[in-house]
Design a protein around this motif. Structure first.
Motif, PDB file in Angstrom:
ATOM      1  N   PRO A 101       1.462  -2.560   4.595  1.00  0.00           N
ATOM      2  CA  PRO A 101       2.267  -1.289   4.209  1.00  0.00           C
ATOM      3  C   PRO A 101       1.862   0.019   4.545  1.00  0.00           C
ATOM      4  O   PRO A 101       0.785   0.200   4.364  1.00  0.00           O
ATOM      5  CB  PRO A 101       2.346  -1.420   2.690  1.00  0.00           C
ATOM      6  CG  PRO A 101       1.335  -2.605   2.403  1.00  0.00           C
ATOM      7  CD  PRO A 101       0.982  -3.307   3.594  1.00  0.00           C
ATOM      8  N   LEU A 102       2.902   0.988   4.845  1.00  0.00           N
ATOM      9  CA  LEU A 102       2.353   2.390   4.936  1.00  0.00           C
ATOM     10  C   LEU A 102       2.920   2.872   3.768  1.00  0.00           C
ATOM     11  O   LEU A 102       4.010   3.082   3.352  1.00  0.00           O
ATOM     12  CB  LEU A 102       3.180   2.936   6.296  1.00  0.00           C
ATOM     13  CG  LEU A 102       2.952   2.201   7.823  1.00  0.00           C
ATOM     14  CD1 LEU A 102       3.975   2.846   8.365  1.00  0.00           C
ATOM     15  CD2 LEU A 102       1.748   2.402   8.131  1.00  0.00           C
TER      16      LEU A 102
ATOM     17  N   LEU B 174      -9.903  -2.307  -1.382  1.00  0.00           N
ATOM     18  CA  LEU B 174      -8.914  -2.981  -0.399  1.00  0.00           C
ATOM     19  C   LEU B 174      -9.285  -4.292  -0.036  1.00  0.00           C
ATOM     20  O   LEU B 174     -10.377  -4.851  -0.045  1.00  0.00           O
ATOM     21  CB  LEU B 174      -9.126  -2.363   0.871  1.00  0.00           C
ATOM     22  CG  LEU B 174      -8.380  -0.626   0.859  1.00  0.00           C
ATOM     23  CD1 LEU B 174      -8.794   0.176   1.937  1.00  0.00           C
ATOM     24  CD2 LEU B 174      -6.815  -0.822   0.671  1.00  0.00           C
ATOM     25  N   GLN B 175      -8.068  -5.185  -0.038  1.00  0.00           N
ATOM     26  CA  GLN B 175      -8.587  -6.714   0.734  1.00  0.00           C
ATOM     27  C   GLN B 175      -7.582  -6.997   1.270  1.00  0.00           C
ATOM     28  O   GLN B 175      -6.275  -6.537   1.312  1.00  0.00           O
ATOM     29  CB  GLN B 175      -8.790  -7.465  -0.473  1.00  0.00           C
ATOM     30  CG  GLN B 175      -7.666  -7.627  -1.471  1.00  0.00           C
ATOM     31  CD  GLN B 175      -7.768  -8.456  -2.753  1.00  0.00           C
ATOM     32  OE1 GLN B 175      -9.130  -8.410  -3.452  1.00  0.00           O
ATOM     33  NE2 GLN B 175      -6.964  -8.905  -3.466  1.00  0.00           N
ATOM     34  N   HIS B 176      -7.599  -8.050   2.198  1.00  0.00           N
ATOM     35  CA  HIS B 176      -6.515  -8.353   3.229  1.00  0.00           C
ATOM     36  C   HIS B 176      -6.511 -10.028   3.201  1.00  0.00           C
ATOM     37  O   HIS B 176      -7.376 -10.876   2.920  1.00  0.00           O
ATOM     38  CB  HIS B 176      -6.945  -8.087   4.361  1.00  0.00           C
ATOM     39  CG  HIS B 176      -6.917  -6.440   4.826  1.00  0.00           C
ATOM     40  ND1 HIS B 176      -8.020  -5.724   4.217  1.00  0.00           N
ATOM     41  CD2 HIS B 176      -6.208  -5.778   5.250  1.00  0.00           C
ATOM     42  CE1 HIS B 176      -7.804  -4.540   4.523  1.00  0.00           C
ATOM     43  NE2 HIS B 176      -6.433  -4.474   5.028  1.00  0.00           N
ATOM     44  N   ARG B 177      -5.269 -10.269   3.129  1.00  0.00           N
ATOM     45  CA  ARG B 177      -5.099 -11.896   3.284  1.00  0.00           C
ATOM     46  C   ARG B 177      -3.880 -12.167   4.179  1.00  0.00           C
ATOM     47  O   ARG B 177      -2.943 -11.285   4.159  1.00  0.00           O
ATOM     48  CB  ARG B 177      -4.546 -12.236   1.743  1.00  0.00           C
ATOM     49  CG  ARG B 177      -5.382 -12.099   0.713  1.00  0.00           C
ATOM     50  CD  ARG B 177      -5.071 -12.776  -0.500  1.00  0.00           C
ATOM     51  NE  ARG B 177      -6.042 -12.370  -1.498  1.00  0.00           N
ATOM     52  CZ  ARG B 177      -5.848 -12.861  -2.884  1.00  0.00           C
ATOM     53  NH1 ARG B 177      -4.858 -13.214  -3.508  1.00  0.00           N
ATOM     54  NH2 ARG B 177      -6.963 -12.684  -3.738  1.00  0.00           N
ATOM     55  N   TYR B 178      -3.846 -13.184   4.891  1.00  0.00           N
ATOM     56  CA  TYR B 178      -3.173 -13.328   6.017  1.00  0.00           C
ATOM     57  C   TYR B 178      -1.803 -14.347   5.260  1.00  0.00           C
ATOM     58  O   TYR B 178      -1.744 -15.433   5.491  1.00  0.00           O
ATOM     59  CB  TYR B 178      -3.695 -14.329   7.047  1.00  0.00           C
ATOM     60  CG  TYR B 178      -2.683 -14.126   8.128  1.00  0.00           C
ATOM     61  CD1 TYR B 178      -2.644 -13.200   8.945  1.00  0.00           C
ATOM     62  CD2 TYR B 178      -2.303 -15.263   8.854  1.00  0.00           C
ATOM     63  CE1 TYR B 178      -1.709 -13.065  10.072  1.00  0.00           C
ATOM     64  CE2 TYR B 178      -1.320 -15.421   9.738  1.00  0.00           C
ATOM     65  CZ  TYR B 178      -1.024 -14.224  10.519  1.00  0.00           C
ATOM     66  OH  TYR B 178      -0.271 -14.149  11.509  1.00  0.00           O
TER      67      TYR B 178
ATOM     68  N   ALA C 155      -2.239  -6.292   3.491  1.00  0.00           N
ATOM     69  CA  ALA C 155      -3.307  -5.611   2.886  1.00  0.00           C
ATOM     70  C   ALA C 155      -2.963  -4.886   1.591  1.00  0.00           C
ATOM     71  O   ALA C 155      -1.704  -4.330   1.394  1.00  0.00           O
ATOM     72  CB  ALA C 155      -3.092  -4.339   4.175  1.00  0.00           C
ATOM     73  N   MET C 156      -3.676  -4.913   0.874  1.00  0.00           N
ATOM     74  CA  MET C 156      -3.719  -4.561  -0.476  1.00  0.00           C
ATOM     75  C   MET C 156      -4.620  -3.859  -1.168  1.00  0.00           C
ATOM     76  O   MET C 156      -5.946  -4.139  -0.806  1.00  0.00           O
ATOM     77  CB  MET C 156      -3.215  -5.761  -1.425  1.00  0.00           C
ATOM     78  CG  MET C 156      -4.039  -6.796  -1.433  1.00  0.00           C
ATOM     79  SD  MET C 156      -3.313  -8.373  -1.811  1.00  0.00           S
ATOM     80  CE  MET C 156      -2.964  -9.170   0.006  1.00  0.00           C
ATOM     81  N   GLU C 157      -4.548  -3.141  -2.331  1.00  0.00           N
ATOM     82  CA  GLU C 157      -5.715  -2.690  -3.158  1.00  0.00           C
ATOM     83  C   GLU C 157      -5.489  -3.119  -4.344  1.00  0.00           C
ATOM     84  O   GLU C 157      -4.369  -2.809  -5.374  1.00  0.00           O
ATOM     85  CB  GLU C 157      -5.493  -1.120  -3.063  1.00  0.00           C
ATOM     86  CG  GLU C 157      -6.446  -0.461  -3.436  1.00  0.00           C
ATOM     87  CD  GLU C 157      -6.561   0.976  -3.532  1.00  0.00           C
ATOM     88  OE1 GLU C 157      -5.436   1.623  -2.766  1.00  0.00           O
ATOM     89  OE2 GLU C 157      -7.183   2.050  -4.215  1.00  0.00           O
ATOM     90  N   LEU C 158      -6.640  -3.868  -4.899  1.00  0.00           N
ATOM     91  CA  LEU C 158      -6.407  -4.553  -6.244  1.00  0.00           C
ATOM     92  C   LEU C 158      -7.105  -3.813  -7.252  1.00  0.00           C
ATOM     93  O   LEU C 158      -8.388  -3.062  -6.752  1.00  0.00           O
ATOM     94  CB  LEU C 158      -7.421  -5.995  -6.052  1.00  0.00           C
ATOM     95  CG  LEU C 158      -7.380  -6.747  -7.112  1.00  0.00           C
ATOM     96  CD1 LEU C 158      -5.917  -7.322  -7.469  1.00  0.00           C
ATOM     97  CD2 LEU C 158      -8.123  -8.151  -6.908  1.00  0.00           C
ATOM     98  N   THR C 159      -6.750  -3.663  -8.428  1.00  0.00           N
ATOM     99  CA  THR C 159      -7.412  -2.838  -9.435  1.00  0.00           C
ATOM    100  C   THR C 159      -8.501  -3.827 -10.090  1.00  0.00           C
ATOM    101  O   THR C 159      -8.121  -4.552 -11.106  1.00  0.00           O
ATOM    102  CB  THR C 159      -6.611  -2.508 -10.528  1.00  0.00           C
ATOM    103  OG1 THR C 159      -5.602  -3.772 -10.900  1.00  0.00           O
ATOM    104  CG2 THR C 159      -5.502  -1.343 -10.222  1.00  0.00           C
TER     105      THR C 159
ATOM    106  N   GLY D 166      -3.259  -5.838 -11.357  1.00  0.00           N
ATOM    107  CA  GLY D 166      -2.999  -6.692  -9.962  1.00  0.00           C
ATOM    108  C   GLY D 166      -3.569  -5.659  -8.931  1.00  0.00           C
ATOM    109  O   GLY D 166      -4.125  -4.766  -9.278  1.00  0.00           O
ATOM    110  N   THR D 167      -2.669  -6.031  -7.868  1.00  0.00           N
ATOM    111  CA  THR D 167      -2.755  -4.769  -6.591  1.00  0.00           C
ATOM    112  C   THR D 167      -1.496  -3.781  -7.030  1.00  0.00           C
ATOM    113  O   THR D 167      -0.615  -3.970  -7.679  1.00  0.00           O
ATOM    114  CB  THR D 167      -2.108  -5.659  -5.456  1.00  0.00           C
ATOM    115  OG1 THR D 167      -1.094  -6.216  -5.546  1.00  0.00           O
ATOM    116  CG2 THR D 167      -3.146  -6.760  -5.062  1.00  0.00           C
ATOM    117  N   TYR D 168      -1.831  -2.504  -6.444  1.00  0.00           N
ATOM    118  CA  TYR D 168      -0.911  -1.367  -6.465  1.00  0.00           C
ATOM    119  C   TYR D 168       0.153  -1.810  -5.916  1.00  0.00           C
ATOM    120  O   TYR D 168       1.227  -1.509  -6.363  1.00  0.00           O
ATOM    121  CB  TYR D 168      -1.401  -0.172  -6.080  1.00  0.00           C
ATOM    122  CG  TYR D 168      -2.684   0.138  -6.714  1.00  0.00           C
ATOM    123  CD1 TYR D 168      -2.330   0.998  -7.729  1.00  0.00           C
ATOM    124  CD2 TYR D 168      -3.972   0.051  -6.218  1.00  0.00           C
ATOM    125  CE1 TYR D 168      -3.280   1.609  -8.808  1.00  0.00           C
ATOM    126  CE2 TYR D 168      -5.010   0.799  -7.227  1.00  0.00           C
ATOM    127  CZ  TYR D 168      -4.562   1.586  -8.433  1.00  0.00           C
ATOM    128  OH  TYR D 168      -5.528   2.096  -9.124  1.00  0.00           O
TER     129      TYR D 168
END
Ligand code: ATP
Ligand code: ZN
Length: 644
Positions: free
Chosen positions: A263-264, A363-367, A381-385, A523-525
């Motif tokens: 995501p942008l 930041l973390q990334h999952r395929y 691509a995501m940002e987890l709290t 969770g993630t933003y």
């Protein structure tokens, strides 16, 4: 034979009987009302013969599966209509999608059917449901294979069904047959309306290596009223879909060259995210967390040691080399736990240092598979709290309580509607998935349950849903598309500290392994903001709205200047505003501000300028109020400060 009914009562019969006759024996009116049934959990038709002790659920129009039953049936009817109208049609599968409330039928035919045929198909469906009825039969695999000699799709379904049930249910209408393990009603009078709606394609068994079949979608119901009601539900779901809301609010975007699922965050989205982040950080401050920042990559060895390598496999971005010619291998982290373990291990900790609460907005990334990507709800691509809290065994209960309290306060601030809480426990029979230490598991599971009981919280126990390293509490919500997703989570972990030899020194100067608690507040933003947009229908509270006040000057140049002055005045206190200088009519500008769901609109004319005042109107309200500018500012600041 003994037949156990849904209400627990048992009826006895001295011979094998079909469902219809059993229904009639229970109550005469039930014979007509029964559309299909579930025998020992398996869907069957009303002609199905029950020959031994069984549990029986009758699907009448009050049953939760009734609508689904009509739709599977209409799918078959549509298939029959196509088979009659075109030559050599091979029917594949009847489908029903809960989140779309619609049926589908896939099929193969040459030449392919075009959209111009839909009306003909609709007309034929209408005739069939008025006049015909379906016949059902149970058969051996061999017989089914002979019957479907030239239809490999039905042969495949027959095999699958035979494997599970030891017999194959075949439904026939006007000489067209299909295998179905799904509920089908024989008496088509149950269907008052079946609407053929769309023509698309779908890979056989959803596998892109297989042939692309054609697919007709539709909706069926027992009355026009029900169909209208279902359409309203769909319409409401669509209007809440965060991907649709995003079209007006411009919060995020995707670009196929950047990559799917990446995501942008657009300016509006970035504002929302930052506001939420500030708030979570305040909460973390209140609850004595320490914040750290760690890299988004780690060596392959790190993840081999943590066990994620084995358990995550294809779900993560695959390893890449460091420099050219280097054989060091790295991965984009799919989670942050090992990094936080490394932070913990920078110093020898003592029992007095615990609980140690390490937090990172990471930041973390999952395929994730491309088919599962859904707007911001499921991304790559995501940002987890994120946080990892290291505690002594005697601190687990109190810490769990405190985390739950924090999460609850946060979710309440956003007014998030929770579906249910899932207490995920291990399946003691599963000796492969779960780390084997019964005592540890029993204690941890009991501790979590005790806290939930102490706090008088309702929850669902989900056996076999625990992570491989420990039990967890997940906060589940339903999305607009009816997906069930996890927002917040608290997970106990006794494995990772052991794997990394994490210790603290206890009162007797002995080394002990702490327990690690993974927790995501919201969770993630990405997923959280998707949820927030859906639950608010995009009407964000003032403190989160990207544009809080839209200022609309009318009339003279001086009024425009005054509008700009207001903007500067509010900006000093970090109020987000915008002055609408477009050459449009006032009514248009007001409507536009409404569509963009801006919380406050100020209309600025001569009177306002002369009095140093503003006339405001709140989103969704017709009422206009004139107050001094300073008073307006104080009111706004007060609301923002209170997260309204
Ligand atoms: P799921 O079952 O939804 O795939 P998970 O159980 O793998 O999630 P965790 O590893 O517990 O998720 O991740 C913590 C949180 O991260 C989840 O509660 C969810 O809010 C969020 N999350 C996980 N995967 C994604 C994703 N692909 N996109 C957006 N958010 C995600
Ligand atoms: Zn973790």
């Amino acid at each position: 034979m003994k037949i156990k009914l849904l209400d627990g009562s048992i009826k006895e019969f001295d011979q094998a009987m079909n469902v219809k006759s059993i229904a009639e024996a229970i109550a005469i009116s039930l014979k007509k009302a029964t559309a299909a049934a579930k025998v020992n959990g398996r869907y069957v038709s009303v002609d199905y013969i029950v020959g031994k002790d069984s549990t029986l659920e009758l699907i009448t129009n009050k049953h939760e599966d009734f609508y689904k039953t009509l739709n599977y049936t209409a799918a078959f009817v549509t298939g029959v209509a196509i088979s009659e109208l075109f030559k050599d049609v091979k029917l594949a599968k009847v489908l029903y999608k809960e989140d779309e409330l619609e049926y589908g039928i896939t099929f193969e035919v040459e030449p392919r059917i075009g959209l111009e045929e839909m009306q003909n198909i609709q007309n034929r469906v209408n005739q069939i449901i008025k006049n015909d009825s379906i016949i059902s039969r149970e058969m051996e695999l061999k017989e089914a294979e002979e019957l479907f000699n030239d239809n490999e799709y039905q042969k495949h379904l027959a095999k699958e069904m035979f494997k599970t049930y030891g017999e194959v249910s075949v439904y026939t209408l006007n000489g067209v047959s299909i295998v179905s393990k799904h509920p089908i009603v024989l008496n088509l009078k149950n269907i008052k309306v079946a609407e053929v709606q769309q023509l698309t394609g779908e890979y056989w068994l959803n596998d892109s290596d297989n042939i692309m079949l054609q697919k007709i979608h539709g909706m069926a119901a027992e009355s026009i009223e029900t169909l209208t009601a279902k359409k309203d539900i769909l319409e409401d779901r669509r209007s809440r879909d965060h991907r649709i809301i995003n079209k007006t609010l411009k919060i995020f975007g995707f670009d196929h060259l950047v990559g799917p699922g990446l995501p942008l965050w657009m300016p509006n989205g970035t504002i929302i995210k930052e506001q939420i982040k500030n708030f979570i950080k305040e909460k973390e401050w209140e609850y004595d967390y320490i914040n750290v920042t760690t890299p988004v990559i780690g060596t392959v060895e790190l993840y081999k040691k943590s066990g994620h390598w084995d358990h995550y496999g294809e779900d993560m971005f695959q390893p890449f080399n460091g420099g050219s010619g280097s054989d060091e291998q790295f991965i984009l982290r799919p989670m942050n736990c090992p990094h936080h373990v490394a932070v913990y291990k920078q110093e020898q900790r003592s029992y007095r240092d615990l609980p140690l609460r390490i937090a990172e907005h990471a930041l973390q990334h999952r395929y994730e598979s491309s088919g599962s990507l859904t707007g911001l709800e499921r991304v790559r691509a995501m940002e987890l709290t994120d946080s990892h809290i290291f505690v002594r065994p005697d601190q687990v209960e109190a810490e769990f309580k405190s985390i739950y309290k924090m999460i609850n306060e946060v979710l309440q601030t956003f007014n998030i509607q929770i579906d249910y809480l899932s207490l995920s426990l291990r399946d003691p029979e599963d000796k492969v998935k779960y780390y084997q230490d019964d005592k540890m598991w029993d204690e941890a599971e009991a501790a979590l349950e005790k806290v939930l009981k102490d706090l008088k919280i309702d929850y669902k126990k989900c056996i076999g849903e625990a992570a491989f390293y420990g039990p967890k509490l997940d906060i589940q919500i339903k999305t607009a598309q009816n997906h069930e997703i996890t927002v917040s989570t608290i997970q106990l972990d006794f494995l990772l500290p052991k794997k990394f030899d994490v210790t603290y020194v206890d009162q007797n100067q002995e080394f002990k392994a702490p327990i690690m608690i993974h927790r995501g507040v919201i969770g993630t933003y990405e997923r959280f903001i998707a949820t927030l947009l859906e639950q608010t229908k995009g009407v964000l509270p003032l403190w989160l709205a990207p544009n809080q006040v839209e200022i609309i000057p009318v009339g003279s140049e001086e009024n425009i200047e005054y509008a700009q002055k207001i903007r500067k005045y509010l900006k000093k206190d970090f109020v987000r505003t915008h002055v609408d200088l477009r050459d449009e009519r006032l009514s248009y500008k007001i409507r536009d501000a409404q569509t963009s769901k801006i919380p406050y609109q100020l209309v600025i004319g001569d009177q306002e300028r002369k009095d140093d005042s503003v006339t405001y109107r709140q989103y969704g309200s017709e009422q206009q109020t004139t107050v001094k500018l300073e008073e307006f500012k104080n009111m706004i600041l007060d609301l923002i400060c209170n997260k309204k």
